[in-house]
Design an enzyme around this catalytic site. Structure first.
Site, PDB file in Angstrom:
ATOM      1  N   ASP A  58      17.542  -2.183 -38.088  1.00 23.19           N
ATOM      2  CA  ASP A  58      16.198  -2.773 -38.297  1.00 23.19           C
ATOM      3  C   ASP A  58      16.221  -3.982 -37.593  1.00 23.19           C
ATOM      4  OD1 ASP A  58      13.547  -2.009 -38.659  1.00 23.19           O
ATOM      5  OD2 ASP A  58      13.577  -3.167 -40.676  1.00 23.19           O
ATOM      6  N   CYS A 160       4.228   0.288 -35.664  1.00 26.67           N
ATOM      7  CA  CYS A 160       5.399  -0.120 -36.396  1.00 26.67           C
ATOM      8  C   CYS A 160       4.799  -0.791 -37.698  1.00 26.67           C
ATOM      9  CB  CYS A 160       6.416  -1.015 -35.609  1.00 26.67           C
ATOM     10  SG  CYS A 160       7.505  -1.604 -36.758  1.00 26.67           S
ATOM     11  N   TYR A 164       5.037   0.743 -41.492  1.00 23.90           N
ATOM     12  CA  TYR A 164       5.808   0.257 -42.588  1.00 23.90           C
ATOM     13  C   TYR A 164       5.082  -0.258 -43.796  1.00 23.90           C
ATOM     14  CZ  TYR A 164      10.208  -0.036 -40.801  1.00 23.90           C
ATOM     15  OH  TYR A 164      11.590   0.095 -40.253  1.00 23.90           O
ATOM     16  N   TYR A 191       7.205  -4.649 -48.427  1.00 25.62           N
ATOM     17  CA  TYR A 191       6.371  -4.260 -47.362  1.00 25.62           C
ATOM     18  C   TYR A 191       5.201  -3.796 -47.990  1.00 25.62           C
ATOM     19  CZ  TYR A 191       9.943  -4.621 -43.815  1.00 25.62           C
ATOM     20  OH  TYR A 191      10.952  -5.125 -43.050  1.00 25.62           O
ATOM     21  N   GLU A 233       9.228   6.062 -33.764  1.00 23.74           N
ATOM     22  CA  GLU A 233       9.394   5.460 -35.275  1.00 23.74           C
ATOM     23  C   GLU A 233       9.984   6.706 -36.087  1.00 23.74           C
ATOM     24  OE1 GLU A 233       9.659   2.898 -36.946  1.00 23.74           O
ATOM     25  OE2 GLU A 233       8.398   1.357 -35.913  1.00 23.74           O
TER      26      GLU A 233
END
Length: 566
Positions: A58, A160, A164, A191, A233
């Site tokens: 990441d 993205c 998340y 997140y 992803e």
């Protein structure tokens, strides 16, 4: 058919651009949260070395993200847009600092960072190529054409952030209000926080602004980039090296030498968007004459064919439908008078015997009305070919039947009056040879229906008997593991007798009746997370038939994710 398609197309253009793009990628977001990595992370039992490896990947991705913002800002011809993109880059810098704290919290400071994985490389290369204006099918050579790069870059970066935020919120719901000693609480809280949600909304707002002047063709390009980013992803999460035993996907724990997966599904409103009985009635109404000529006075009365006009058929069908609905609700009311908190399968069976008698009387009424007399086989076949199928349904059946790692049997068990309609539907998708179809059948004379039925499955009792018979016909040389997918009261006994019973849709009568006899409905994903947390021994043994628990899903993508994974 065309008016419905036109209506659906119009919906696609409503609302902000980012929301529309996200909604079109619901399959990818669902598959992502069901990956072994995400399920283990959600329950807090993910191996710490796997998590550290993920953090390393990441960080590589976030560094590429920051560089992509720089490249996009360089191409912006609007000062406000340039400023907004620079501000977005600053947020990535803050997220990298957060990752540094993750590394410190999970004790990986002195270890050697994991090498960049192929999935990470593929994703970052796509991101940087897009932000550099190197987009498949486009030649952005002139300065004016390159002013579109910020919109394209943000189209590839926005999913993205949204994914998340979505995953963390889903994890939080699955865990519940009490984290306990959850190892990855900090990650989830970061997140799932309002601050990160606002950051996701900011990039979506900037995308909306920079895309306002784009043509329809250019917006299509953004949609393709968004969709590709979501697929990358998904590949990123799926590629994380999870070595521990996991509940999902079922195929991961499937040994084709000793195991057989037997899939059962209802058809109407489980596979389809509309009920087949309404389709058959519509064919009869459309094909009926608008008027009937006076009978020939010289023809004997017993030889005269009694027919109805389309208007008469429509009215008759309306009367029968209303009568069915009223009597069905009365029957459900009668068999839900008592209530128990304890699951009582035998009592439920006795109650559904009353409903079975009602269903057979209702079919008697339809046959005696002759409403289904005179339907042409070719019309039925064409209707089956054009039935609207639930998104992801046929893809699941197709993927399951082709998977070499599965010994799979696929069975459709339906109340549908006309098996030829179902067969035509599956044949149009190239799936007819992969499924076994059990339902009622029209009787034909010279390809025209007589109005009579070969009555095989008319009730919940008939369905569960058929379910048991099919399951019993599979050889005992392998372990048969059954999955039943349904949406209505008629499916209830089969759902409960299967190893996993999955309810798709939101039938109020199903829930009202089932809960009266102690049946519980639980969302599938939180239950998968709970099963992973307490997983010991054989994973398939954690699913139990006749437990009184049914699992609810919002789409076929969830079923696909549970069984087959990515």
């Amino acid at each position: 058919m065309p008016p419905r398609l036109a209506m659906m197309s119009q919906v696609d253009f409503d609302g902000p651009l980012a929301r529309r793009l996200w909604n079109k990628c619901r399959r990818e977001s669902t598959l992502s949260k069901y990956t072994p990595f995400c399920v283990c992370l959600a329950c807090g039992c993910l191996d710490i070395d796997t998590f550290r490896c993920y953090i390393d990947q990441d960080i590589h991705f976030l560094e590429a993200f920051a560089r992509a913002y720089e490249l996009a800002a360089e191409c912006a011809d609007d000062d406000d847009a340039k400023h907004s993109i620079i501000e977005l880059r600053k947020e990535v810098t803050e997220e990298l600092k957060m990752h540094a704290s993750f590394v410190k919290e999970w004790g990986g400071e002195d270890r050697k960072a994991a090498p960049v994985s192929p999935a990470t490389v593929k994703y970052t290369e796509f991101l940087l190529a897009t932000a550099s204006g190197m987009i498949e099918g486009l030649n952005l050579a002139t300065p004016f054409e390159r002013t579109k790069v910020p919109a394209y870059a943000l189209g590839a970066m926005t999913p993205c952030m949204r994914l998340y935020a979505y995953l963390a919120s889903e994890f939080k719901v699955a865990i519940g209000p009490v984290y306990g000693d959850h190892l990855y609480k900090t990650w989830i809280e970061n997140y799932a926080s309002p601050g990160f949600e606002k950051a996701a909304e900011r990039i979506e707002d900037v995308l909306e602004k920079v895309a306002t002047t784009l043509t329809g063709e250019e917006l299509d390009t953004i949609e393709k980039l968004y969709n590709k980013a979501m697929k990358l992803e998904l590949d990123f999460f799926w590629s994380q090296p999870v070595g521990q035993k996991t509940v999902v996907p079922l195929i991961r724990n499937h040994n084709p030498a000793v195991d057989r997966l037997v899939i059962f599904s209802d058809y109407d409103l489980t596979c389809t968007v509309v009920d087949s009985s309404a389709i058959l009635a519509e064919i009869a109404i459309v094909r009926a004459p608008k008027s009937i000529p006076n009978p020939d006075p010289d023809q004997p009365a017993e030889e005269q064919t009694i027919r109805m006009t389309s208007a008469e058929l429509k009215n008759r069908w309306g009367d029968i439908s209303r009568q069915y609905t009223d009597e069905y609700e009365d029957c459900i009311d009668r068999i839900t008078t008592s209530r128990t908190d304890e699951f009582r399968y035998d009592d439920l069976c006795r109650a559904l015997e009353q409903l079975s008698a009602f269903e057979k009387r209702a079919n008697d009424r339809v046959i005696k009305s002759r409403l289904l007399k005179g339907l042409n086989f070719d019309d039925i076949k064409r209707a089956g070919e054009h039935l609207i199928i639930q998104e992801g349904c046929f893809k699941f059946f197709s993927t399951a039947s082709r998977n070499e790692r599965l010994n799979v049997g696929i069975n459709i068990v339906s109340y549908c009056w006309c098996g030829d309609l179902i067969r035509s539907s599956f044949n149009s998708a190239g799936l007819l040879t992969q499924v076994s179809i059990q339902c009622n059948e029209f009787m034909f004379e010279e390809a025209v229906s007589t109005g009579d039925l070969v009555r095989k499955i008319e009730s919940p009792i008939d369905k569960v008997r058929t379910f048991r018979k099919i399951l019993g016909n599979y050889s005992t040389d392998k372990n048969n593991f059954s999955l039943y997918i349904g949406d209505a009261v008629g499916d209830l006994l089969c759902l409960l007798e299967a190893d996993i019973g999955i309810v798709i849709g939101s039938s109020s009568s199903l829930r009202r009746l089932a809960t009266r006899y102690g049946v519980s409905f639980v969302p599938l994903y939180p239950n998968v997370v709970r099963k992973q947390k307490v997983l010991t021994g054989e994973t398939l043994l954690s699913w139990k038939r006749l437990s009184g628990v049914l699992y609810t899903v919002s789409s076929w993508a969830e079923i696909h994710a549970l069984v087959l994974g990515c």
